[in-house]
Design a protein around this motif. Structure first.
Motif, PDB file in Angstrom:
ATOM      1  N   SER A   8       6.998   9.094  67.063  1.00  0.00           N
ATOM      2  CA  SER A   8       7.631   8.881  65.618  1.00  0.00           C
ATOM      3  C   SER A   8       8.404   7.626  65.878  1.00  0.00           C
ATOM      4  CB  SER A   8       8.852  10.108  65.818  1.00  0.00           C
ATOM      5  OG  SER A   8       9.817   9.886  64.803  1.00  0.00           O
ATOM      6  N   TRP A   9       8.350   6.941  64.882  1.00  0.00           N
ATOM      7  CA  TRP A   9       8.689   5.637  64.572  1.00  0.00           C
ATOM      8  C   TRP A   9       9.098   5.223  63.221  1.00  0.00           C
ATOM      9  CZ3 TRP A   9       5.145   0.867  65.843  1.00  0.00           C
ATOM     10  CH2 TRP A   9       6.047  -0.266  66.073  1.00  0.00           C
ATOM     11  N   ASN A  10      10.215   4.576  63.274  1.00  0.00           N
ATOM     12  CA  ASN A  10      10.667   4.200  61.779  1.00  0.00           C
ATOM     13  C   ASN A  10      10.274   2.673  62.071  1.00  0.00           C
ATOM     14  OD1 ASN A  10      12.208   2.799  59.787  1.00  0.00           O
ATOM     15  ND2 ASN A  10      13.677   3.909  59.862  1.00  0.00           N
ATOM     16  N   ILE A  11       9.127   2.271  61.150  1.00  0.00           N
ATOM     17  CA  ILE A  11       8.669   1.002  61.318  1.00  0.00           C
ATOM     18  C   ILE A  11       8.926  -0.017  60.431  1.00  0.00           C
ATOM     19  CG2 ILE A  11       6.566   1.625  59.552  1.00  0.00           C
ATOM     20  CD1 ILE A  11       4.706   0.503  61.676  1.00  0.00           C
ATOM     21  N   ARG A  12       9.737   0.436  59.325  1.00  0.00           N
ATOM     22  CA  ARG A  12      10.103  -0.521  58.235  1.00  0.00           C
ATOM     23  C   ARG A  12       9.332  -1.495  57.542  1.00  0.00           C
ATOM     24  NH1 ARG A  12      13.793  -1.473  62.691  1.00  0.00           N
ATOM     25  NH2 ARG A  12      15.984  -0.304  62.347  1.00  0.00           N
ATOM     26  N   GLY A  13       7.979  -0.828  57.114  1.00  0.00           N
ATOM     27  CA  GLY A  13       7.000  -1.411  56.383  1.00  0.00           C
ATOM     28  C   GLY A  13       5.742  -1.408  57.389  1.00  0.00           C
ATOM     29  N   ILE A  14       4.799  -0.851  56.471  1.00  0.00           N
ATOM     30  CA  ILE A  14       3.421  -0.599  57.317  1.00  0.00           C
ATOM     31  C   ILE A  14       2.236  -1.283  56.815  1.00  0.00           C
ATOM     32  CG2 ILE A  14       2.545   1.483  56.025  1.00  0.00           C
ATOM     33  CD1 ILE A  14       1.701   2.639  58.856  1.00  0.00           C
ATOM     34  N   ASN A  15       2.516  -1.957  55.507  1.00  0.00           N
ATOM     35  CA  ASN A  15       1.559  -2.554  54.718  1.00  0.00           C
ATOM     36  C   ASN A  15       1.266  -4.051  55.156  1.00  0.00           C
ATOM     37  OD1 ASN A  15      -0.355  -2.258  52.625  1.00  0.00           O
ATOM     38  ND2 ASN A  15       1.009  -3.185  51.043  1.00  0.00           N
ATOM     39  N   VAL A  37       5.281   8.635  61.027  1.00  0.00           N
ATOM     40  CA  VAL A  37       6.105   6.951  60.814  1.00  0.00           C
ATOM     41  C   VAL A  37       6.760   7.417  59.523  1.00  0.00           C
ATOM     42  CG1 VAL A  37       5.411   4.586  60.281  1.00  0.00           C
ATOM     43  CG2 VAL A  37       3.829   6.069  61.666  1.00  0.00           C
ATOM     44  N   GLN A  38       8.273   6.441  59.660  1.00  0.00           N
ATOM     45  CA  GLN A  38       9.092   6.584  58.475  1.00  0.00           C
ATOM     46  C   GLN A  38       9.196   5.103  58.096  1.00  0.00           C
ATOM     47  OE1 GLN A  38      10.597   7.634  61.820  1.00  0.00           O
ATOM     48  NE2 GLN A  38       9.244   9.279  61.588  1.00  0.00           N
ATOM     49  N   GLU A  39       9.803   4.932  56.813  1.00  0.00           N
ATOM     50  CA  GLU A  39       9.757   3.813  56.113  1.00  0.00           C
ATOM     51  C   GLU A  39       8.503   3.059  56.178  1.00  0.00           C
ATOM     52  OE1 GLU A  39      13.708   1.450  55.497  1.00  0.00           O
ATOM     53  OE2 GLU A  39      13.799   2.082  57.544  1.00  0.00           O
ATOM     54  N   THR A  40       7.487   3.675  55.480  1.00  0.00           N
ATOM     55  CA  THR A  40       6.330   3.108  55.472  1.00  0.00           C
ATOM     56  C   THR A  40       6.300   2.027  54.349  1.00  0.00           C
ATOM     57  OG1 THR A  40       5.466   4.700  53.802  1.00  0.00           O
ATOM     58  CG2 THR A  40       5.081   4.962  56.190  1.00  0.00           C
ATOM     59  N   LYS A  41       7.245   2.311  53.170  1.00  0.00           N
ATOM     60  CA  LYS A  41       7.528   1.383  51.950  1.00  0.00           C
ATOM     61  C   LYS A  41       6.264   1.058  51.204  1.00  0.00           C
ATOM     62  CE  LYS A  41      11.220  -1.304  54.284  1.00  0.00           C
ATOM     63  NZ  LYS A  41      11.906  -2.475  54.659  1.00  0.00           N
ATOM     64  N   ILE A  42       5.422   2.096  51.183  1.00  0.00           N
ATOM     65  CA  ILE A  42       3.917   2.075  50.629  1.00  0.00           C
ATOM     66  C   ILE A  42       3.757   3.495  49.733  1.00  0.00           C
ATOM     67  CG2 ILE A  42       2.934   0.184  51.715  1.00  0.00           C
ATOM     68  CD1 ILE A  42       1.058   2.604  53.084  1.00  0.00           C
ATOM     69  N   GLY A  43       2.791   3.575  49.171  1.00  0.00           N
ATOM     70  CA  GLY A  43       2.194   5.118  48.551  1.00  0.00           C
ATOM     71  C   GLY A  43       1.406   5.664  49.692  1.00  0.00           C
ATOM     72  N   ASN A  44       0.323   5.246  49.742  1.00  0.00           N
ATOM     73  CA  ASN A  44      -0.773   6.106  50.673  1.00  0.00           C
ATOM     74  C   ASN A  44      -1.454   4.677  51.448  1.00  0.00           C
ATOM     75  OD1 ASN A  44      -0.768   8.617  49.706  1.00  0.00           O
ATOM     76  ND2 ASN A  44      -1.243   7.952  47.706  1.00  0.00           N
ATOM     77  N   LEU A  45      -2.094   5.165  52.687  1.00  0.00           N
ATOM     78  CA  LEU A  45      -2.496   4.515  53.422  1.00  0.00           C
ATOM     79  C   LEU A  45      -4.342   4.513  53.050  1.00  0.00           C
ATOM     80  CD1 LEU A  45      -1.384   5.329  56.894  1.00  0.00           C
ATOM     81  CD2 LEU A  45      -1.370   2.854  56.000  1.00  0.00           C
TER      82      LEU A  45
END
Length: 287
Positions: A8-15, A37-45
């Motif tokens: 489990s990881w708050n990544i603060r943006g995955i894009n 994953v938390q805080e992806t800051k996007i809609g979908n991968l």
């Protein structure tokens, strides 16, 4: 499957490829079965990004969209080991029900990113409580960023608010949840000024058989940076410091990750202090 391995990881943006590359390393190194994953800051991968992160095409995913540039959740799992049975999405939690193929064990995996605001967080806990209690006879695992602590000992050099402690403890108690201790550390977040908190955690309900090896929970924090980074970063300009600080927070201390970090961040090599900064990467003991 002998052991369930979850990160489990708050990544603060995955894009971006840097964050995705960090995840790819972790998934491969730890043979992860489930990734929250938390805080992806996007809609979908995208399918391309998903396979890049997981390293193979045997992967399932569910996402909860971010609210503008805030929040967002993603839960991934090894589809060769699990079938997805159901999914429920709310603004700040993503509930995925999985069935392990070999044993037919059903697992409810709840990925959360709790609000910062106390009133909103209490409403959040209330809604989640109803879902948990309605399924409390089945195995539930809740992981993510709770944005609150259980005691004053879980926070140093930060503001302490007793009401936050009361809210989280009431949630855990009324849902009959088990809070698992961290084996190799105490804090999950480190910020400027040596601020430290345990904001992230993994909870399970009482339906797990903790005498069974598959269900014996051991919680570890991933290796983090040492205070050396803060002293080194102080010599860099503010704009660069903020960017590189985010990167170094995600760097593990083994040689493989060191090589990857240096290769992917060559643009910093002309900055004064780069040599001293990168020399210490990999030499800091894991926390």
């Amino acid at each position: 499957m002998d052991k369930l391995k979850l990160i489990s990881w708050n990544i603060r943006g995955i894009n971006n490829k840097k964050s995705q590359g960090d995840l790819k390393i972790l998934v491969s190194k730890h043979s992860v079965n489930i990734l929250c994953v938390q805080e992806t800051k996007i809609g979908n991968l995208s399918g391309e990004d998903l396979i890049f992160i997981w390293g193979r095409d045997s992967v399932g995913v569910e996402c909860q969209e971010a609210e503008g540039m805030s929040g967002g959740l993603a839960t991934m799992w090894d589809s060769s080991l699990f079938n997805k049975i159901d999914v429920t999405k709310e603004a700040r939690w993503l509930w995925v029900t999985l069935d392990e193929k070999s044993s037919l064990k059903k697992v409810h995996c709840v990925n959360i990113y709790a609000p910062h605001n106390r009133r909103a967080r209490r409403e959040f806990f209330g809604g989640l409580r109803g879902m948990i209690l309605s399924r409390n006879q089945e195995k539930i695992i809740i992981c993510g960023d709770f944005n609150s602590i259980r005691s004053q000992e879980e926070r140093t050099n930060c503001q302490y608010r007793k009401e936050d402690v009361v809210d989280l403890n009431n949630f855990i108690t009324t849902c009959n949840l088990i809070n698992h201790n961290i084996v190799n550390g105490k804090f999950t977040w480190i910020g400027p000024g040596n601020k430290r908190s345990r904001l992230d955690r993994i909870l399970t309900n009482c339906s797990w058989d903790l005498n069974n090896e598959w269900e014996l929970f051991k919680i570890f924090t991933l290796p983090k940076k040492d205070l050396l980074w803060k002293r080194s970063l102080g010599e860099w300009d503010k704009e660069l410091t903020e960017e590189i600080y985010e990167i170094i927070q995600r760097v593990c201390s083994d040689k493989e990750d060191v090589v990857s970090w240096k290769f992917n961040n060559k643009e910093f090599s002309t900055k004064e202090g780069y040599k001293e900064l990168t020399k210490g990467i990999g030499e800091v003991e894991s926390r």
